[in-house]
Each structure stands twice: as structure tokens, then as C-alpha cells.
Motif scaffolding. Structure first.
Motif, PDB file in Angstrom:
ATOM      1  N   ARG A 107     -99.384  40.422 -51.911  1.00  0.00           N
ATOM      2  CA  ARG A 107    -100.041  40.480 -50.607  1.00  0.00           C
ATOM      3  C   ARG A 107     -99.266  39.612 -49.618  1.00  0.00           C
ATOM      4  O   ARG A 107     -98.836  38.512 -49.941  1.00  0.00           O
ATOM      5  N   ARG A 113    -105.477  43.078 -42.656  1.00  0.00           N
ATOM      6  CA  ARG A 113    -105.443  43.847 -43.910  1.00  0.00           C
ATOM      7  C   ARG A 113    -104.630  45.127 -43.768  1.00  0.00           C
ATOM      8  O   ARG A 113    -104.424  45.629 -42.670  1.00  0.00           O
ATOM      9  N   SER A 115    -102.325  48.356 -46.445  1.00  0.00           N
ATOM     10  CA  SER A 115    -101.762  48.691 -47.755  1.00  0.00           C
ATOM     11  C   SER A 115    -100.468  49.472 -47.590  1.00  0.00           C
ATOM     12  O   SER A 115    -100.290  50.232 -46.634  1.00  0.00           O
TER      13      SER A 115
END
Length: 128
Positions: A107, A113, A115
Motif C-alpha cells: 500500500r 484510497r 487499487s
């Protein structure tokens, strides 16, 4: 939503946002300052991108290379996996093998946030 197909040649996408689906043969995709979702396939070409804003990337490659630069504020979870290609990730990412696959994941240290998933058979993969 934009669907881009390229067999050969170069494609440049600059300062864009939304949803991008890529089908790349032997071409070179250069994506600069993109915000949004990126999905698609890469055969023997290259995909280089600088992401701005939210990170939402999932791409597969045969022999082509893929390199992504994430925003400084990103806290995206990134996973790279390849059978024969090299994996380049920031310091602190976990690396290992699952069967014949080389895997690296981790991460980013920011607050936003997101991905990123990059898979290849023999193409080199980089995230930074």
C-alpha cells in the motif's frame, strides 16, 4: 467511457478523466494526468501512465511492459504479478512467489484510497 484500440503506433492521452478501456497490440500508450478507471489488455506494446486523483487500474499484459506513477497522496493498494517479467515496486512492498508467479504487493503511504492490479506473462511491470 472511452474504448481505445491500437495495433501499432503511439497513442497519447493527456489531462483526461472518466473510464478508459485499452486494447493494445504492439503500440505505445502514454497516459498523462489521468483520473478515473483504467481497464484492458496489452499484448506486446507498452503502457506508461501518470495517474492524477483516484487510482482504479486493472490491466493484463502478454509480453508488453507497463509502468504507472501514482499521485503523492495515494494510499492505493497495488499488486503486480508476472510469470517471467521483472517487477519494480517501492521499498517496503512484499515480494514472493505463488507457484510459477512472481508477486509483489503493498500500500502506498498517502491518504487517498485506490487499487492497482497489473498482471503479465513476460512483460516488465513497474509502479512508483
Amino acid at each position: 467511457s472511452v474504448h481505445l484500440q491500437s495495433k501499432l503506433g503511439q497513442s497519447h492521452i493527456t489531462k483526461s478523466q472518466g473510464s478508459l478501456e485499452i486494447e493494445n497490440g504492439k503500440g505505445a500508450f502514454n497516459i498523462l494526468d489521468f483520473s478515473g478507471q483504467i481497464r484492458g489488455q496489452n499484448e506486446d506494446g507498452s503502457i506508461t501512465a501518470k495517474i492524477l486523483g483516484d487510482v482504479d487500474v486493472s490491466l493484463e499484459s502478454a509480453a508488453g511492459s507497463m509502468s504507472f506513477k501514482l499521485p503523492e497522496k495515494s494510499a492505493a493498494f497495488a499488486k503486480l504479478q508476472s510469470e517471467d517479467g521483472a517487477l519494480a515496486t517501492p521499498e517496503g512492498f512484499k515480494t514472493g512467489k505463488i507457484g510459477t508467479l512472481k508477486v509483489a504487493s503493498g500500500r502506498f503511504p498517502g491518504s487517498e484510497r485506490g487499487s492497482l492490479l497489473l498482471k503479465s506473462k513476460s512483460g516488465n511491470l513497474r509502479v512508483h
